[in-house]
Design a protein around this motif. Sequence first.
Motif, PDB file in Angstrom:
ATOM      1  N   GLN A 203      82.694  42.766 140.408  1.00  0.00           N
ATOM      2  CA  GLN A 203      83.812  43.662 140.123  1.00  0.00           C
ATOM      3  C   GLN A 203      83.314  45.075 139.829  1.00  0.00           C
ATOM      4  OE1 GLN A 203      86.959  42.990 140.686  1.00  0.00           O
ATOM      5  NE2 GLN A 203      86.278  40.967 141.352  1.00  0.00           N
ATOM      6  N   GLU A 204      82.205  45.182 139.127  1.00  0.00           N
ATOM      7  CA  GLU A 204      81.625  46.502 138.837  1.00  0.00           C
ATOM      8  C   GLU A 204      81.187  47.195 140.121  1.00  0.00           C
ATOM      9  OE1 GLU A 204      77.811  48.396 136.420  1.00  0.00           O
ATOM     10  OE2 GLU A 204      78.441  46.354 135.979  1.00  0.00           O
ATOM     11  N   ALA A 205      80.565  46.441 141.025  1.00  0.00           N
ATOM     12  CA  ALA A 205      80.125  47.017 142.297  1.00  0.00           C
ATOM     13  C   ALA A 205      81.315  47.471 143.136  1.00  0.00           C
ATOM     14  CB  ALA A 205      79.287  46.000 143.064  1.00  0.00           C
TER      15      ALA A 205
ATOM     16  N   GLU B  50      84.766  51.784 145.297  1.00  0.00           N
ATOM     17  CA  GLU B  50      86.098  52.378 145.440  1.00  0.00           C
ATOM     18  C   GLU B  50      86.185  53.748 144.793  1.00  0.00           C
ATOM     19  OE1 GLU B  50      88.579  49.267 143.872  1.00  0.00           O
ATOM     20  OE2 GLU B  50      88.672  48.248 145.817  1.00  0.00           O
ATOM     21  N   ALA B  51      85.374  53.998 143.775  1.00  0.00           N
ATOM     22  CA  ALA B  51      85.361  55.315 143.112  1.00  0.00           C
ATOM     23  C   ALA B  51      84.484  56.308 143.847  1.00  0.00           C
ATOM     24  CB  ALA B  51      84.891  55.144 141.661  1.00  0.00           C
ATOM     25  N   GLY B  52      83.861  55.881 144.920  1.00  0.00           N
ATOM     26  CA  GLY B  52      83.005  56.776 145.690  1.00  0.00           C
ATOM     27  C   GLY B  52      81.636  56.982 145.080  1.00  0.00           C
ATOM     28  N   ASN B  53      81.216  56.092 144.226  1.00  0.00           N
ATOM     29  CA  ASN B  53      79.919  56.224 143.563  1.00  0.00           C
ATOM     30  C   ASN B  53      78.794  55.523 144.320  1.00  0.00           C
ATOM     31  OD1 ASN B  53      81.183  57.580 141.465  1.00  0.00           O
ATOM     32  ND2 ASN B  53      81.543  55.722 140.319  1.00  0.00           N
ATOM     33  N   CYS B  54      78.937  55.447 145.610  1.00  0.00           N
ATOM     34  CA  CYS B  54      77.907  54.807 146.450  1.00  0.00           C
ATOM     35  C   CYS B  54      77.443  55.797 147.488  1.00  0.00           C
ATOM     36  CB  CYS B  54      78.492  53.570 147.134  1.00  0.00           C
ATOM     37  SG  CYS B  54      79.013  52.306 145.970  1.00  0.00           S
ATOM     38  N   ARG B  55      76.230  55.584 147.925  1.00  0.00           N
ATOM     39  CA  ARG B  55      75.708  56.447 148.986  1.00  0.00           C
ATOM     40  C   ARG B  55      75.024  55.568 150.022  1.00  0.00           C
ATOM     41  NH1 ARG B  55      70.142  57.142 147.871  1.00  0.00           N
ATOM     42  NH2 ARG B  55      69.662  56.609 145.714  1.00  0.00           N
ATOM     43  N   GLN B  56      75.009  56.049 151.234  1.00  0.00           N
ATOM     44  CA  GLN B  56      74.383  55.312 152.299  1.00  0.00           C
ATOM     45  C   GLN B  56      72.886  55.582 152.276  1.00  0.00           C
ATOM     46  OE1 GLN B  56      75.984  56.276 156.134  1.00  0.00           O
ATOM     47  NE2 GLN B  56      75.382  54.321 156.973  1.00  0.00           N
ATOM     48  N   ILE B  57      72.111  54.514 152.428  1.00  0.00           N
ATOM     49  CA  ILE B  57      70.646  54.693 152.447  1.00  0.00           C
ATOM     50  C   ILE B  57      70.072  54.284 153.767  1.00  0.00           C
ATOM     51  CG2 ILE B  57      70.306  54.496 149.983  1.00  0.00           C
ATOM     52  CD1 ILE B  57      69.556  51.578 150.380  1.00  0.00           C
TER      53      ILE B  57
ATOM     54  N   ALA C 144      79.315  29.873 141.855  1.00  0.00           N
ATOM     55  CA  ALA C 144      80.357  28.867 141.632  1.00  0.00           C
ATOM     56  C   ALA C 144      80.832  28.859 140.179  1.00  0.00           C
ATOM     57  CB  ALA C 144      79.841  27.485 142.028  1.00  0.00           C
ATOM     58  N   GLU C 145      79.922  29.159 139.260  1.00  0.00           N
ATOM     59  CA  GLU C 145      80.271  29.177 137.838  1.00  0.00           C
ATOM     60  C   GLU C 145      80.852  30.513 137.393  1.00  0.00           C
ATOM     61  OE1 GLU C 145      76.690  27.988 135.835  1.00  0.00           O
ATOM     62  OE2 GLU C 145      76.837  25.920 136.554  1.00  0.00           O
ATOM     63  N   GLY C 146      80.959  31.468 138.329  1.00  0.00           N
ATOM     64  CA  GLY C 146      81.546  32.757 138.008  1.00  0.00           C
ATOM     65  C   GLY C 146      80.636  33.699 137.243  1.00  0.00           C
ATOM     66  N   LYS C 147      79.361  33.375 137.174  1.00  0.00           N
ATOM     67  CA  LYS C 147      78.430  34.189 136.395  1.00  0.00           C
ATOM     68  C   LYS C 147      78.202  35.578 136.986  1.00  0.00           C
ATOM     69  CE  LYS C 147      75.866  30.377 134.329  1.00  0.00           C
ATOM     70  NZ  LYS C 147      74.554  29.731 134.204  1.00  0.00           N
ATOM     71  N   LEU C 148      78.510  35.751 138.256  1.00  0.00           N
ATOM     72  CA  LEU C 148      78.276  37.043 138.907  1.00  0.00           C
ATOM     73  C   LEU C 148      79.561  37.844 139.106  1.00  0.00           C
ATOM     74  CD1 LEU C 148      75.681  35.835 141.549  1.00  0.00           C
ATOM     75  CD2 LEU C 148      75.243  36.829 139.311  1.00  0.00           C
ATOM     76  N   GLU C 149      80.658  37.304 138.663  1.00  0.00           N
ATOM     77  CA  GLU C 149      81.951  37.943 138.886  1.00  0.00           C
ATOM     78  C   GLU C 149      82.017  39.349 138.294  1.00  0.00           C
ATOM     79  OE1 GLU C 149      85.485  38.416 140.643  1.00  0.00           O
ATOM     80  OE2 GLU C 149      84.136  36.723 140.934  1.00  0.00           O
ATOM     81  N   ALA C 150      81.528  39.521 137.067  1.00  0.00           N
ATOM     82  CA  ALA C 150      81.572  40.835 136.425  1.00  0.00           C
ATOM     83  C   ALA C 150      80.750  41.851 137.207  1.00  0.00           C
ATOM     84  CB  ALA C 150      81.082  40.744 134.982  1.00  0.00           C
ATOM     85  N   LEU C 151      79.595  41.433 137.698  1.00  0.00           N
ATOM     86  CA  LEU C 151      78.766  42.345 138.498  1.00  0.00           C
ATOM     87  C   LEU C 151      79.445  42.698 139.809  1.00  0.00           C
ATOM     88  CD1 LEU C 151      75.226  40.770 137.946  1.00  0.00           C
ATOM     89  CD2 LEU C 151      76.104  42.910 136.992  1.00  0.00           C
TER      90      LEU C 151
END
Length: 66
Positions: A52-54, A59-66, A43-50
Amino acid sequence: MLTPEQIEAAILQLPSEEFCKLREWFYELDEQRWDEQLEKDIAEGKLEALAQEAIADFEAGNCRQI
């Protein structure tokens, strides 16, 4: 109010069944407080940066399925 040392001594005297009940209660309380803190941080927006990074990594394809 009891001191932490008094609480510890009382816990050490509990029968196994009562200790198990206390452990379960404490675990549930800890989970509830964690959830409340997480909701507050969101609610305080403390996780917003994280978040957005995720999203950017995904979107850049830097994820893999586990």
